[in-house]
Scaffold this motif. Structure first.
Motif, PDB file in Angstrom:
ATOM      1  N   TRP A 223      36.056  27.756  49.241  1.00 15.79           N
ATOM      2  CA  TRP A 223      37.184  28.617  48.877  1.00 15.79           C
ATOM      3  C   TRP A 223      36.805  29.449  47.656  1.00 15.79           C
ATOM      4  O   TRP A 223      36.034  29.015  46.806  1.00 15.79           O
ATOM      5  N   MET A 224      37.386  30.631  47.577  1.00 11.80           N
ATOM      6  CA  MET A 224      37.151  31.510  46.433  1.00 11.80           C
ATOM      7  C   MET A 224      38.448  32.239  46.110  1.00 11.80           C
ATOM      8  O   MET A 224      39.179  32.653  47.017  1.00 11.80           O
ATOM      9  N   ARG A 225      38.741  32.369  44.826  1.00 18.46           N
ATOM     10  CA  ARG A 225      39.900  33.162  44.409  1.00 18.46           C
ATOM     11  C   ARG A 225      39.408  34.424  43.735  1.00 18.46           C
ATOM     12  O   ARG A 225      38.673  34.380  42.740  1.00 18.46           O
ATOM     13  N   LEU A 226      39.802  35.564  44.278  1.00 14.02           N
ATOM     14  CA  LEU A 226      39.459  36.864  43.722  1.00 14.02           C
ATOM     15  C   LEU A 226      40.665  37.353  42.930  1.00 14.02           C
ATOM     16  O   LEU A 226      41.705  37.689  43.502  1.00 14.02           O
ATOM     17  N   GLU A 227      40.544  37.371  41.602  1.00 13.74           N
ATOM     18  CA  GLU A 227      41.688  37.708  40.759  1.00 13.74           C
ATOM     19  C   GLU A 227      41.699  39.188  40.426  1.00 13.74           C
ATOM     20  O   GLU A 227      40.655  39.794  40.187  1.00 13.74           O
ATOM     21  N   PHE A 228      42.898  39.758  40.412  1.00 16.39           N
ATOM     22  CA  PHE A 228      43.066  41.167  40.097  1.00 16.39           C
ATOM     23  C   PHE A 228      42.924  41.397  38.593  1.00 16.39           C
ATOM     24  O   PHE A 228      43.080  40.474  37.792  1.00 16.39           O
ATOM     25  N   ALA A 229      42.655  42.639  38.229  1.00 19.32           N
ATOM     26  CA  ALA A 229      42.510  42.978  36.813  1.00 19.32           C
ATOM     27  C   ALA A 229      43.837  42.844  36.066  1.00 19.32           C
ATOM     28  O   ALA A 229      43.856  42.633  34.853  1.00 19.32           O
ATOM     29  N   ARG A 230      44.924  42.943  36.800  1.00 22.99           N
ATOM     30  CA  ARG A 230      46.271  42.829  36.214  1.00 22.99           C
ATOM     31  C   ARG A 230      47.237  42.405  37.311  1.00 22.99           C
ATOM     32  O   ARG A 230      46.944  42.573  38.504  1.00 22.99           O
ATOM     33  N   PRO A 231      48.390  41.855  36.951  1.00 21.99           N
ATOM     34  CA  PRO A 231      49.384  41.517  37.969  1.00 21.99           C
ATOM     35  C   PRO A 231      49.929  42.785  38.623  1.00 21.99           C
ATOM     36  O   PRO A 231      50.130  43.797  37.947  1.00 21.99           O
ATOM     37  N   VAL A 232      50.143  42.733  39.925  1.00 21.21           N
ATOM     38  CA  VAL A 232      50.683  43.905  40.619  1.00 21.21           C
ATOM     39  C   VAL A 232      52.205  43.817  40.662  1.00 21.21           C
ATOM     40  O   VAL A 232      52.784  42.730  40.672  1.00 21.21           O
ATOM     41  N   ALA A 233      52.840  44.984  40.684  1.00 16.94           N
ATOM     42  CA  ALA A 233      54.298  45.047  40.649  1.00 16.94           C
ATOM     43  C   ALA A 233      54.920  45.020  42.036  1.00 16.94           C
ATOM     44  O   ALA A 233      56.112  44.766  42.175  1.00 16.94           O
ATOM     45  N   GLY A 234      54.109  45.298  43.073  1.00 12.85           N
ATOM     46  CA  GLY A 234      54.651  45.337  44.420  1.00 12.85           C
ATOM     47  C   GLY A 234      53.608  45.826  45.402  1.00 12.85           C
ATOM     48  O   GLY A 234      52.434  46.016  45.059  1.00 12.85           O
ATOM     49  N   GLN A 235      54.048  46.062  46.640  1.00 11.36           N
ATOM     50  CA  GLN A 235      53.120  46.430  47.698  1.00 11.36           C
ATOM     51  C   GLN A 235      52.439  47.767  47.424  1.00 11.36           C
ATOM     52  O   GLN A 235      51.237  47.924  47.645  1.00 11.36           O
ATOM     53  N   HIS A 236      53.182  48.742  46.933  1.00 16.16           N
ATOM     54  CA  HIS A 236      52.601  50.056  46.643  1.00 16.16           C
ATOM     55  C   HIS A 236      51.567  49.951  45.521  1.00 16.16           C
ATOM     56  O   HIS A 236      50.486  50.555  45.590  1.00 16.16           O
ATOM     57  N   ASP A 237      51.884  49.174  44.508  1.00 15.24           N
ATOM     58  CA  ASP A 237      50.956  48.973  43.389  1.00 15.24           C
ATOM     59  C   ASP A 237      49.701  48.249  43.863  1.00 15.24           C
ATOM     60  O   ASP A 237      48.587  48.549  43.403  1.00 15.24           O
ATOM     61  N   LEU A 238      49.862  47.321  44.792  1.00 14.88           N
ATOM     62  CA  LEU A 238      48.712  46.594  45.337  1.00 14.88           C
ATOM     63  C   LEU A 238      47.743  47.550  46.023  1.00 14.88           C
ATOM     64  O   LEU A 238      46.525  47.420  45.879  1.00 14.88           O
ATOM     65  N   ALA A 239      48.268  48.518  46.772  1.00 20.50           N
ATOM     66  CA  ALA A 239      47.398  49.473  47.465  1.00 20.50           C
ATOM     67  C   ALA A 239      46.543  50.256  46.473  1.00 20.50           C
ATOM     68  O   ALA A 239      45.349  50.482  46.713  1.00 20.50           O
ATOM     69  N   HIS A 240      47.126  50.650  45.344  1.00 23.44           N
ATOM     70  CA  HIS A 240      46.369  51.384  44.319  1.00 23.44           C
ATOM     71  C   HIS A 240      45.290  50.497  43.704  1.00 23.44           C
ATOM     72  O   HIS A 240      44.172  50.956  43.421  1.00 23.44           O
ATOM     73  N   LEU A 241      45.627  49.203  43.519  1.00 25.75           N
ATOM     74  CA  LEU A 241      44.672  48.297  42.888  1.00 25.75           C
ATOM     75  C   LEU A 241      43.512  47.954  43.822  1.00 25.75           C
ATOM     76  O   LEU A 241      42.357  47.852  43.384  1.00 25.75           O
TER      77      LEU A 241
END
Length: 257
Positions: A223-241
């Motif tokens: 298993w591996m966890r890929l962590e984002f640079a920052r918490p996302v605010a929602g689905q649209h923000d996730l697409a940008h990240l």
């Protein structure tokens, strides 16, 4: 960073998943919340709808004062074999929402779950609030007692309601880009020669990946966890990240030309 226990509890209790109500005297054993919908208000307190004639409404009509009960909600993993977030259990007294607070409670309920029975609150449907006195989260066989203030201050994960759809989209449309990104991240061009990685869970802080080889290879599951640079605010923000992650290779540049 990962979701805290309080955030996970708030996510599970929000009202997107079925739950189970149990009364302290054990007379009803367990009453599925599918028959009495639930959601949470802005502080994470469960709100229960009790349509007239159903078992909860009948029980409450026979009881003077608050009723002691618990609400338990189990996670339903979005993919077969995905790790579970666990189970939240909230114990407390159930009170009718006062008439002066009914409108606000209905609006808060609708934010969590737009149930059609909300239109009948005050008529054939009553709305009650569970005031928590004990909140626990069971994960991996271990039970943690949560601080009520931390629970009230936490926010449910904004991606939880669309997690399954997002995981399917990654698998159906972005698996090659994700695999290429992980090869470069691991600095191993030969990685995944026996099977592609699979995104199994997704939250505002990152993605949980199954790096296991193809079935029957005899190798241990990884298993591996890929962590984002920052918490996302929602689905649209996730697409940008995710865009620079999935399009970091020249393949994306070629597709855009």
């Amino acid at each position: 960073m990962r979701p805290s226990a309080a955030e996970t509890a708030r996510t599970l209790a929000r009202g997107r998943l079925p739950g189970l109500v149990r009364f302290d005297d054990g007379l009803l054993g367990g009453l599925p919340v599918a028959g009495l919908q639930h959601a949470t208000d802005g502080l994470g307190r469960p709100l229960l709808l009790a349509p007239a004639g159903e078992e909860l409404a009948t029980r409450l009509a026979r009881t003077e004062g608050p009723v002691r009960l618990s609400l338990s909600v189990d996670d339903v993993p979005p993919r077969l074999g995905a790790p579970s977030l666990g189970r939240v259990r909230i114990v407390g007294d159930l009170h009718p929402v006062p008439p002066a607070e009914t409108r606000e409670a209905v609006l808060e309920y609708a934010v969590s779950s737009a149930d059609p029975d909300l239109f009948d609150v005050g008529d054939r449907v009553a709305i009650h609030r569970l005031e928590p006195s004990r909140i626990t989260l069971n994960r991996g066989g271990a039970t943690e007692i949560l601080d009520p203030a931390a629970y009230a201050a936490a926010e449910p994960d904004p991606l939880h309601e669309c997690e399954q759809d997002l995981l399917h989209d990654l698998a159906d449309h972005h698996l090659a880009q994700l695999e290429d990104y992980l090869r470069r991240l691991l600095d191993d061009p030969g990685a995944f020669a026996n099977g592609s990685p699979q995104a199994m869970r997704l939250d505002r802080y990152g993605i949980v990946l199954d790096l296991s080889p193809a079935a029957g290879s005899g190798e241990r599951r990884r298993w591996m966890r890929l962590e984002f640079a920052r918490p996302v605010a929602g689905q649209h923000d996730l697409a940008h990240l995710l865009h620079p992650i999935l399009c970091a290779h020249r393949r994306c540049d070629a597709e855009e030309e």
